[in-house]
Every structure is written in C-alpha cells, then in structure tokens.
Design an enzyme around this catalytic site. Structure first.
Site, PDB file in Angstrom:
ATOM      1  CG  ASN A 116      -0.562   1.044   2.566  1.00 32.87           C
ATOM      2  OD1 ASN A 116      -0.859   1.757   2.110  1.00 32.87           O
ATOM      3  ND2 ASN A 116       0.331  -0.989   2.733  1.00 32.87           N
ATOM      4  CG  PHE A 120      -0.649   8.776   7.099  1.00 33.36           C
ATOM      5  CD1 PHE A 120      -1.051   7.808   6.965  1.00 33.36           C
ATOM      6  CD2 PHE A 120       0.351  10.201   7.654  1.00 33.36           C
ATOM      7  CE1 PHE A 120       0.816   6.982   8.120  1.00 33.36           C
ATOM      8  CE2 PHE A 120       1.467   8.738   8.314  1.00 33.36           C
ATOM      9  CZ  PHE A 120       1.638   8.381   8.646  1.00 33.36           C
ATOM     10  CB  SER A 189       3.408   5.828   7.274  1.00 36.22           C
ATOM     11  OG  SER A 189       3.578   5.590   6.260  1.00 36.22           O
ATOM     12  CG  ASN A 191       2.760   4.360   2.301  1.00 39.71           C
ATOM     13  OD1 ASN A 191       3.676   3.971   0.754  1.00 39.71           O
ATOM     14  ND2 ASN A 191       2.499   3.884   2.619  1.00 39.71           N
ATOM     15  CB  THR A 192       4.562  10.964   5.134  1.00 38.25           C
ATOM     16  OG1 THR A 192       2.459  10.381   5.071  1.00 38.25           O
ATOM     17  CG2 THR A 192       4.296  12.147   5.838  1.00 38.25           C
ATOM     18  CE  LYS A 228       1.627   0.139  13.159  1.00 39.37           C
ATOM     19  NZ  LYS A 228       0.693  -0.353  12.562  1.00 39.37           N
ATOM     20  CG  ASN A 257       3.824   0.860  10.115  1.00 41.74           C
ATOM     21  OD1 ASN A 257       3.315   1.328   8.611  1.00 41.74           O
ATOM     22  ND2 ASN A 257       3.372   1.892  10.541  1.00 41.74           N
TER      23      ASN A 257
END
Length: 357
Positions: A116, A120, A189, A191-192, A228, A257
């Site tokens: 993925n 967010f 994450s 993805n940021t 996390k 994560n």
C-alpha cells in the site's frame, strides 16, 4: 470447511483492492446498523479467560485490529462485534488529506501480502474526534463490564514540513486524546515523505514528550502513549528507540509497521515491480516482526507493553507473539484474506491454549 477463501477468490480477488476493501467494510458496517452484528456477538465475543491487562486497561482479548483498516473511525462498533479486543483507528493527521493518487493498494495473493501507498488518507483530527466519542460511549453502554478498547494512531500531515511536525502532531493529540483509550505516534509509515526520519531518537524524544504532555492535558487523565516503529530499522536503532521509550516512561511500543523490503517473495518480480512503491504487509513480515519483538523484549525486560504486529495470520501466530514477550497482538492483512470471522476463530483457539485453562 471454511467458505470465505472461496468467496474471496470469486468475489474480490479480481477486483481493485481498494474498491474491494470499501465494499467489505461497508458490508461489516451494514451488519452492525441492521442489528445483525449484535446477534453475531453471541458467537464472536471472546471468552472471559482471554481478558488481558495492559497499561492500566482491560482488553477483552489480546488480539486486536491494527491501524489502517478503519482510518477514520466509521466502523469501530461494527468491528468490535467481530471479536477484536481492540480497534486501532487511523492513521489520523492534523489536517484532512486525500492521500496518494490511486491505484494505491495492491494484493500479492501468492504471498498473502499487500502493498500500500495510501498516504494517510483521512478526514482530519477535528472530523474524526466526534466519531470516536460516539463510539466510545456506545461501547460503554453495550459492554457494562469489559468493553473493546479504542486505540488512536496519529501521523504527520503531508503538507507540513518536518520542522513543524511536533505542532502538527499536537493538533491531533489535542482533538483525539479525550476519546482515545490509548494513543499511538506513527513515525514509521513509508508513504509520507520524510516521516521515517522522525524515528531518529534525537528527533523522536521532543516529539513524544510533547504529544504525551498535550494528550494528558486535553483528556484530563493519563492517556497511554505508544510509538510505532518500522521493521527496517537496524538492530542498533531498535535498541535506541527502546531505551528512549524507557527513559520517557512511554506505555508501550508497537512493532512493526510495513516494510519497504521486497525480499523472499513468491510473487513474480514483474508483478511486484508493477505494484510500485509502498509498504509491504502480511505473511512476509512474520520473521522480521518476531525478531524485532525479541530485541525489544531483551532491552525493555518487561518494563513496558509490547504490541506485536506483522505477518500475524493464525491463533498459533498470536500465541507465539505472546510467548515471545508481547502483551497484545494485532493483525490486519490476513483479515482481507480470511474474512469477517477471522478474529472470532483466533479467539476461540486461543482460549483452548493450556495457559488459559
């Protein structure tokens, strides 16, 4: 014989993964709103022997749903009716944001995995807060004894620079802590852009200290605070985060994560490459997630709560994490493959373990 894997293959495996998720989640919420979920609870409720104590809270089961499934708090009650001991909502950011462009969610069925790069996507802290408050009140009414726990996972808004990350996290803490049973700072994450740089202990220390102070002030009570972390940290960095958590007297660490690694996959390299960038979750994380858990346990020595997530599919996986030092265990990706009775099945088998008799 389990029916859902066949249903998944026929109904969902060919469909865009994000669309399938939305349809499945809508069906779960519909079951709740129609009253069917309440009837199901007679069969899905965890056995009393599974009740677990962690950071001052009593969880109906040590097994819960990881952040990412319910990003905006739309289905907390519905998911609790499926047997999850806790539901972690999010990741939620200080500002509403659409996330990354679609397609952004991809299945690797051969690996029982997902890639993925959602980014967010959420309505923002101010919009989510009333949903949390409503869900918490409803769960308290429905479960006068031990109710499912609501966790809230917060992250950095994409448009906010790293230099302003603390103030952005504080917006979320201020809005969400009053209705949260516990709060998670997500700095892991992939993805940021730049987010994982916040895992450096010198940057992480002031962020966690500020969020903890603001959360307690906003809620008028101590809100358990966890961080996390990513599975891609070096062992030395994992040790540093663990020592920082001890020093700041955090309540726990969630490990781990998603990963940016793509090693050891059964799916063809062409298929994996076609998915593009993003975090990999699911069965391939099992080995590394266990390694990180063991390392954290060694450093912290049981002084704080460890929540293990990554590659959890079966009751045996959950019990293995508990035996390795986790107090709580979370899953998500296998939910997509196993269907709505996954948590209930895990709870039922956990209750037969010799330690529960």
């Amino acid at each position: 014989m389990r029916v859902y894997p066949t249903f998944f293959r026929l109904a969902f495996s060919w469909m865009d993964a994000e669309r399938a998720h939305k349809i499945g989640f809508k069906a779960i919420r519909l079951a709740h709103s129609s009253g069917a979920g309440r009837l199901l609870q007679k069969f899905t409720a965890p056995a009393a022997s599974l009740q677990t104590q962690a950071f001052g809270l009593t969880f109906p089961s040590p097994f819960g749903l990881a952040a990412g499934f319910d990003k905006e708090g739309h289905g907390i009650e519905a998911l609790a009716e499926l047997g999850f001991g806790h539901v972690e909502v999010g990741t939620i950011t200080g500002q509403a944001q659409p996330g990354n462009p679609a397609p952004r969610l991809f299945r690797l069925v051969e690996d029982r995995a997902v890639i993925n790069r959602m980014g967010f996507n959420n309505d923002g802290a101010a919009a989510v807060a009333p949903r949390l408050k409503s869900a918490r009140a409803a769960l308290q009414r429905q479960h006068p004894g031990v109710r499912p726990v609501i966790g809230v996972n917060i992250g950095k808004s994409k448009v906010v620079g790293l230099e302003d990350a603390v103030s952005d996290y504080l917006i979320s803490a201020r809005s969400l802590a009053p209705a949260a049973d516990y709060l998670v700072v997500n700095v892991s994450s992939p993805n940021t852009p730049g987010l994982r740089l916040l895992q450096d202990v010198e940057t992480l220390r002031p962020l966690l200290a500020a969020v903890g102070e603001e959360a307690d002030k906003a809620a008028g009570r101590h809100v358990p605070l966890l961080v996390k972390i990513a599975p891609d940290l070096s062992d030395e960095d994992i040790d540093d985060v663990a020592r920082l958590a001890l020093d700041l007297k955090l309540d726990g660490i969630i490990a781990t994560n998603t990963t940016i690694a793509r090693t050891g996959l059964a799916s063809s390299p062409d298929k994996v490459e076609a998915c593009g960038a993003g975090g990999l979750s699911g069965a391939p994380l099992k080995k590394r997630s266990l390694e990180v858990l063991a390392r954290l346990k060694s450093v912290t020595g049981g002084a704080l709560t460890l929540v293990s997530v990554g590659g959890v599919e079966t009751a045996q996986d959950v019990q293995e994490r508990l035996d390795a030092g986790a107090t709580l265990v979370q899953g998500y990706t296998a939910f997509l493959y196993e269907g709505p009775f996954w948590a209930a099945r895990i709870n039922r088998l956990l209750a037969t373990h010799p330690s529960r008799r």
